[in-house]
Design a protein around this motif. Sequence first.
Motif, PDB file in Angstrom:
ATOM      1  N   PHE A   1       0.848  -1.187   0.000  1.00 55.42           N
ATOM      2  CA  PHE A   1       0.000   0.000   0.000  1.00 55.42           C
ATOM      3  C   PHE A   1       0.883   1.236   0.000  1.00 55.42           C
ATOM      4  O   PHE A   1       1.831   1.332   0.781  1.00 55.42           O
ATOM      5  N   VAL A   2       0.598   2.195  -0.878  1.00 58.73           N
ATOM      6  CA  VAL A   2       1.348   3.453  -0.952  1.00 58.73           C
ATOM      7  C   VAL A   2       0.373   4.614  -0.819  1.00 58.73           C
ATOM      8  O   VAL A   2      -0.784   4.534  -1.223  1.00 58.73           O
ATOM      9  N   GLY A   3       0.888   5.708  -0.254  1.00 59.77           N
ATOM     10  CA  GLY A   3       0.070   6.891  -0.046  1.00 59.77           C
ATOM     11  C   GLY A   3       0.090   7.841  -1.226  1.00 59.77           C
ATOM     12  O   GLY A   3       0.407   7.472  -2.353  1.00 59.77           O
ATOM     13  N   ASP A   4      -0.210   9.112  -0.932  1.00 58.22           N
ATOM     14  CA  ASP A   4      -0.350  10.123  -1.979  1.00 58.22           C
ATOM     15  C   ASP A   4       0.873  11.007  -2.144  1.00 58.22           C
ATOM     16  O   ASP A   4       0.995  11.692  -3.152  1.00 58.22           O
TER      17      ASP A   4
ATOM     18  N   LEU B   1       6.752   2.589   6.404  1.00 61.01           N
ATOM     19  CA  LEU B   1       7.582   3.769   6.184  1.00 61.01           C
ATOM     20  C   LEU B   1       6.698   5.003   6.216  1.00 61.01           C
ATOM     21  O   LEU B   1       5.604   5.017   5.630  1.00 61.01           O
ATOM     22  N   HIS B   2       7.185   6.047   6.888  1.00 59.89           N
ATOM     23  CA  HIS B   2       6.392   7.264   7.025  1.00 59.89           C
ATOM     24  C   HIS B   2       7.310   8.477   7.001  1.00 59.89           C
ATOM     25  O   HIS B   2       8.437   8.433   7.496  1.00 59.89           O
ATOM     26  N   LEU B   3       6.821   9.560   6.413  1.00 61.43           N
ATOM     27  CA  LEU B   3       7.554  10.819   6.324  1.00 61.43           C
ATOM     28  C   LEU B   3       7.096  11.716   7.468  1.00 61.43           C
ATOM     29  O   LEU B   3       5.925  12.072   7.565  1.00 61.43           O
TER      30      LEU B   3
ATOM     31  N   PRO C   1       2.674   7.598   2.947  1.00 60.32           N
ATOM     32  CA  PRO C   1       3.233   6.474   3.701  1.00 60.32           C
ATOM     33  C   PRO C   1       3.232   5.197   2.856  1.00 60.32           C
ATOM     34  O   PRO C   1       2.552   5.121   1.830  1.00 60.32           O
ATOM     35  N   MET C   2       4.002   4.182   3.299  1.00 61.68           N
ATOM     36  CA  MET C   2       4.084   2.917   2.573  1.00 61.68           C
ATOM     37  C   MET C   2       4.029   1.759   3.564  1.00 61.68           C
ATOM     38  O   MET C   2       4.723   1.758   4.575  1.00 61.68           O
TER      39      MET C   2
END
Length: 258
Positions: free
Chosen positions: A73-76, A103-105, A86-87
Amino acid sequence: MGNAEGRAPRRAQPRGNPGSFDELHRLCKEVFPPQMEGVKLIVTKTLSSHFQVTHTVHMSTLGPSGYRFNATFVGDRQLGPTEVFPMLLGDMDSSGSLNAQALHLLGDHLRAKAVFQTHQAKFVTWQFDGEYRGEDCTATLTLGNPDLLGGSAPNWVTTLNVGYGGAHASYYHRANEQVQVGVELEANTRLQESTFTFGYQLTLPGANAVFRGLLDSNWSVGGVLEKKLPPLPVTLALGAFLNHCRSRFHCGFTVTVG
């Protein structure tokens, strides 16, 4: 005598950011052919712009055969071709063992990653990473692992990872659009052994094919040939590896759909 009028001081060209901890050795390792044995079928399905699943069936004569399911799943928020936040990634095999990453920014310069691994119903490993990205440097803090040094240039990447257990160095060079080479050195102080590996990749755009070759200090040689079959979403891969000292030979065949 003074400096000539109007002459600006010479400034060094910015080197740019060397990349993340996980990406530093990636270019060098991608040149090496992956180990292949038995027959493998990979089917990938994109369900939406955010969700993708992969089914893998592996039939082997040397090791255990099985099935693996992978979901991503990947974010925008996309910062680059391979950086989307996020991933969430999850991979589970037929025995119930799970590998998961998140993974998150956290800001413009801060990234966080969590990794979990289970073996069947038993929780075995976990790891948390924090990373700071500067204009020309990267600082990584991994719980239980050391940090690293690295530098890069447009057509080459050299890395060095030093820890209590030894050192890991690699050099990647892109000669042109068709030829890439990589050299890797791993030294393990606990086992008192070192391994040197040389690999190369040849890309043949007209034939829709890629060949990767490998030679290491253990007298192992190997190669993998990948061939795409457009317009079908199918990729065929055939690999063979031989260790001269141990008289071991194995080969494999993979079909990837998607």
